[in-house]
Each structure stands twice: as C-alpha cells, then as structure tokens.
Design a protein around this motif. Structure first.
Motif, short mmCIF file in Angstrom:
data_model
loop_
_atom_site.label_atom_id
_atom_site.label_comp_id
_atom_site.label_asym_id
_atom_site.label_seq_id
_atom_site.Cartn_x
_atom_site.Cartn_y
_atom_site.Cartn_z
N TYR A 32 -16.52 45.33 36.11
CA TYR A 32 -15.79 46.50 36.61
C TYR A 32 -15.64 47.55 35.51
O TYR A 32 -15.74 48.76 35.78
CB TYR A 32 -14.41 46.06 37.11
N PHE A 51 -13.10 48.60 50.92
CA PHE A 51 -13.40 48.48 49.49
C PHE A 51 -14.41 47.36 49.27
O PHE A 51 -15.34 47.48 48.48
CB PHE A 51 -12.14 48.19 48.70
N ARG A 66 -13.59 45.06 44.93
CA ARG A 66 -15.02 45.01 45.27
C ARG A 66 -15.75 44.02 44.36
O ARG A 66 -16.56 43.21 44.83
CB ARG A 66 -15.61 46.42 45.15
N VAL A 67 -15.46 44.07 43.07
CA VAL A 67 -16.15 43.20 42.12
C VAL A 67 -15.63 41.76 42.21
O VAL A 67 -16.41 40.81 42.21
CB VAL A 67 -15.96 43.74 40.68
N SER A 84 -21.14 49.60 45.79
CA SER A 84 -20.89 49.33 44.37
C SER A 84 -19.49 49.80 44.02
O SER A 84 -18.96 50.74 44.65
CB SER A 84 -21.92 50.08 43.51
N HIS A 85 -18.91 49.19 43.00
CA HIS A 85 -17.59 49.67 42.55
C HIS A 85 -17.68 51.06 41.93
O HIS A 85 -16.69 51.78 41.85
CB HIS A 85 -16.96 48.67 41.57
N MET A 117 -16.51 54.09 44.00
CA MET A 117 -15.08 54.31 44.26
C MET A 117 -14.55 55.61 43.65
O MET A 117 -13.59 56.18 44.16
CB MET A 117 -14.25 53.13 43.73
N GLY A 143 -11.93 49.35 43.24
CA GLY A 143 -13.09 48.89 42.48
C GLY A 143 -12.97 47.45 42.03
O GLY A 143 -13.94 46.67 42.08
N ARG A 144 -11.78 47.08 41.59
CA ARG A 144 -11.57 45.71 41.12
C ARG A 144 -11.76 44.69 42.25
O ARG A 144 -12.37 43.64 42.05
CB ARG A 144 -10.16 45.56 40.53
#
Length: 493
Positions: free
Chosen positions: A491, A258, A98-99, A263-264, A267, A95-96
């Motif tokens: 995030y 990823f 991705r952002v 979107s995060h 995940m 997730g991190r």
C-alpha cells in the motif's frame, strides 16, 4: 389521478436502460468473483461514482430535504458529518482495505476478509458478521423499497402496496441478472442523474421564489429560527448529527467498492471525484429542502402533499416547476438513488448467504456457476423479506436508514478501521468488538439515553473492547502479522 404520458415514458425508458445494462453485465459475468466483485476491475471513476451512488439512497432526495423543510438549516449537521466521515473513509480505509483483502485469501466479502485476516478456523467471525449483515441490510433494503414506493405512489397515483412492488421490481431484475458489474455500471449512470437533478432543481426553486435574498427573507418572516444552524440543538444533538460520519467505516456496500477497485493507486483520483460529487449532491439536497420552505409559503395552495408528508418535497417541486418531460428525468433521479443503494445491498446480502453460509457450511465444493445461481436466488429471497418489512405505509425512510446505518457503523466500523491499521488486533478482539457494537446499538436505540444517536456509544464501546481484548488476550500469529505487513508495504509503495 391522471398520469402524464411524458412521466410514464421517461420512467419506462430509464428502467429499460437499467435492465439493458443488467443484461450486458449478465454476458460479462463468467464466475462468482465477477458476480460479487466484478473481478476487481473497477477504474477510479466507476469506483468513485458507484461508491457515492450506493451510499446516497432515497434518503438523499426524500428523507434529508424533508427534514430540512420541517426544521430548517439546523438539520444540515448530518450533511457535514457525512462529508467528514466519507473523506476519512476514502483517505484511511479505501486503499488499505483493497490491499489487505487481496493479501488475506483474496477475500470477496467482509466475513471472508475477517476469517482470513484473523485466521479464524472456528468460522465464528464469518457467522456473526454474516448475520449482522443480513439483519441490518434487510432493514436498510426496506428503507429503499419504502422510498421507491413513495415515488411511484406520488407520481402515478398507485396505492401503496402496488407502488411497493413496482418500485422494487426493476432493481431486483437487474441485480438478479448482472450482479456486481450491473450494479456498478448502473450506479455510474445513476450518480450522474442524481447530481444533475440536485443542481438543477434548487436553481429553479430559487428562481421561482425570486432569488436567494428574497427566499431567505420569506423564510425569516415565517420563522427566523429556521435560518439558525444551532436552532433547538443541544451539544448532544449536534454530536449525534455529526456522528453519522462514523457510519462510513462499516458500510459493507460502500466497502465492497473499495475491494473491487482495479488497484489501490486508483483511490487517489477516486477520492477527489467521489468527494466532489458527494459535496455537490448534499449542498443540492439541503438547498431543495431549505428553499422549498419559501416556495410553499408563497404557494400554500400547492403545499397539501408536502404538509402531509415532508419527504415528498423534491417530488412535488419537480412536478410543479418543470415541463413533464424534464420532470420525468428528474424524478428518475429518486428511482436512481433508490435502485443504486438497494441493488448493492441486495448483492451484499446475497454474497453473505452464498459465500459465507452456502459455500462455508452446506456445499464447500460448490462450483462457480452453482454459486452464481445460488447468489441470484438469494437476491430474490432477501428482496421478498425486505418488501414484507416495508409493507407498513407509515414507515419513514430516514428513520429506517438511521437504524441500519448505526448498526453497521458500530458493528463493523471499529473492526475495519483497526484491522487495516493495526497488526496486533486479535480474532477475539474483532469478535467482541462486533458483538459489543451491535448490542450497544440495539439496546441504546430502545432506551435513547441522553438523546444521543446510538452509533456514537456503539462505535466507542466497540473500539475500547477491541483494544482491551487484543492487548490482554492471545495476539495474532506471526504469519498473520507478516501478511499484514506485506500488504501494508504494498500500500505504501
């Protein structure tokens, strides 16, 4: 050798289906963003299965069961390490990353992300990281081509050279056509096929031997040490096998999934789907190798091919135990594993050459359509080099994978991990970390000190180098820190 019609038909249908998906993706690919990251549009299911399929290459159905067949259950420490590493990768990095990639220049590739994340105007990070990708991925691609060649060689009685080209042709074609969307959509189909094969095959092997208890008793009579998970393993050896899990943090073809998620927030469910799929597949592949020991002990007349090359165990069990039509579907799972990983590796190499070299240094104002076609050309070039490296029939799939896996894990793993978790990481820290990780893997591999898998010292030394250089040298600008914190706040929402 007579080639059965069912095997030939099922293989042809499978390959035709993958090419059809490639053609559909061709029609959906409007620009270079679509070709490289699918327009950041993947949902949680496709993200999870695509990440899993791109990770689990031909070694899942050939290298690992072959190692279990030779040495027993002690080789399963690799699987344990991979599960732990994959879970941490999903939990901390997915997730991190991705952002962060979106906030730092909407980066499409890892070299692009490093350039924007560390405000590297010299572009040295872009060059070094792209070179690392090209070197290790060419080795990694060759492992997939070797696995595909082994499959075609065993299934259709081809000589190795012909099998090499036959195994690579379909993957090159649909990657060339459809880019990231083709790779991701086909990965989803291929992941489903792989898990089906790895659940059904060990069940049939166990039934053929007479049950789990009977199988274990047969293995105990052959060599009781094959039931011992610590057999012939020192503490260093166990740490080395578990160390495979560190590789996840630096694998560009997995990290690209990823980066491409819609979107995060996707995940969370993607992690659950991906980890369930992975655990079932690894349990299945360990079971194939382990219970295959008992089967071939009971049927020594059928064991010639496996005794000659243990990496053929899944192929031979499938051909022996199943109706030819079912065997064709199950053997397509090996091709699925090979194609899913090879295709995304080719695509990552293509993106590095196109975005980070061609656009970065040769044609800075290159248009979208031009970059797409350059990317397709690069797919062909990298594939041809990988085929040349794979031309030695003595190549072992797991050996090639282990080297490339260690290279990426040590070169990029600490950089990625710290870059998404620590705002104070500097450009020089990232650069030194990449170089130290890469050189450690290359040097350690040559000397094999202490029998320790080279990814562990590589990852450790690179991490220490990043922290020391970042703390002692010039830190990142306030603007870089602000972008990091804005991304981190998004995030955490």
């Amino acid at each position: 050798m007579m080639v059965s019609t069912p095997l030939l038909v099922t293989f042809c249908i499978y390959i035709a289906g993958m090419l059809l998906i490639g053609f559909m993706a061709w029609r959906s690919t409007k620009n270079f963003d679509d070709f490289i990251l699918g327009g950041r549009s993947l949902g949680s299911v496709v993200t999870a299965l695509s990440a899993g399929a791109s990770d689990m290459s031909g070694w899942l159905l050939m290298g690992l069961p072959g190692a279990i067949f030779l040495s027993g259950i002690s080789e399963s420490w690799i699987a344990i390490g991979l599960v732990l590493g994959a879970w941490v990768n999903w939990k901390i990095i997915a997730g991190r990353l991705r952002v962060q990639t979106e906030h730092h220049g909407n980066a499409l590739t890892l070299p692009d992300y490093f350039t924007h994340r560390f405000e590297d105007r010299s572009k040295i990070l872009r060059v070094i990281s792209a070179l690392i990708i090209l070197v290790f991925f060419t080795i990694y691609c060759s492992s997939g081509i070797v696995a595909g060649a082994r499959l075609f060689e065993s299934t259709f009685g081809m000589d190795y050279t012909t099998a090499l080209w036959a195994g690579a042709a379909a993957t090159i074609a649909y990657t060339f056509l459809g880019g990231f969307l083709a790779v991701s959509w086909t990965d989803t189909v291929q992941a489903s096929l792989m898990i089906f094969a790895l659940i059904l095959t060990p069940v049939m092997v166990i039934m053929a031997v007479g049950g789990v208890d009977t199988s274990i008793e047969v293995i105990r009579q052959i060599d009781p040490q094959r039931l011992n998970i610590f057999n012939n393993l020192s503490v260093v050896a166990i740490i080395s096998l578990l160390g495979w899990g560190l590789g996840y943090f630096g694998q560009p073809h997995i990290l690209a999934r990823f980066m491409a998620a819609d979107s995060h927030h996707s995940m969370h469910s993607a992690r659950r789907i991906g980890m369930t799929w992975m655990i079932l597949c690894l349990v299945g592949t360990v079971a194939v190798g382990f219970f295959g020991i008992a089967y071939f002990a009971d049927n020594p007349s059928q064991a010639a091919e496996v005794n000659g090359n243990s990496e053929r165990i899944f192929i031979e069990l499938t051909r022996i135990l199943f109706n030819p039509w079912i065997a064709g579907i199950l053997l397509s799972a090996i091709l699925a594993a090979v194609m899913s990983t090879l295709s995304c590796q080719l695509l990552v190499c293509s993106s590095a050459l196109t975005e980070d070299f061609y656009k970065g240094f040769i044609r800075k104002n290159a248009g979208q359509l031009e970059k797409v076609w350059v990317g397709r050309l690069m797919v062909l070039i990298v594939a041809l080099i990988a085929i040349a490296l794979a031309s030695n029939p003595d190549n072992k799939v797991l050996r090639l994978v282990s080297y490339a896996w260690a290279g990426f894990g040590a070169a990029f793993g600490p950089v990625i991990l710290l870059s998404v978790c620590w705002s104070g990481m500097s450009r020089n820290g990232a650069l030194v970390g990449m170089i130290v990780g890469t050189l450690t893997v290359i040097i350690w591999k040559q000397f094999a000190w202490f029998g320790l898998y080279e990814i562990i010292p590589g990852f450790l030394f690179a991490t220490v180098a990043i922290v020391l250089v970042s703390l002692c040298g010039k830190g990142p600008s306030q603007q870089v820190r602000d972008r990091f914190h804005h991304a981190n706040q998004e995030y955490l929402k």
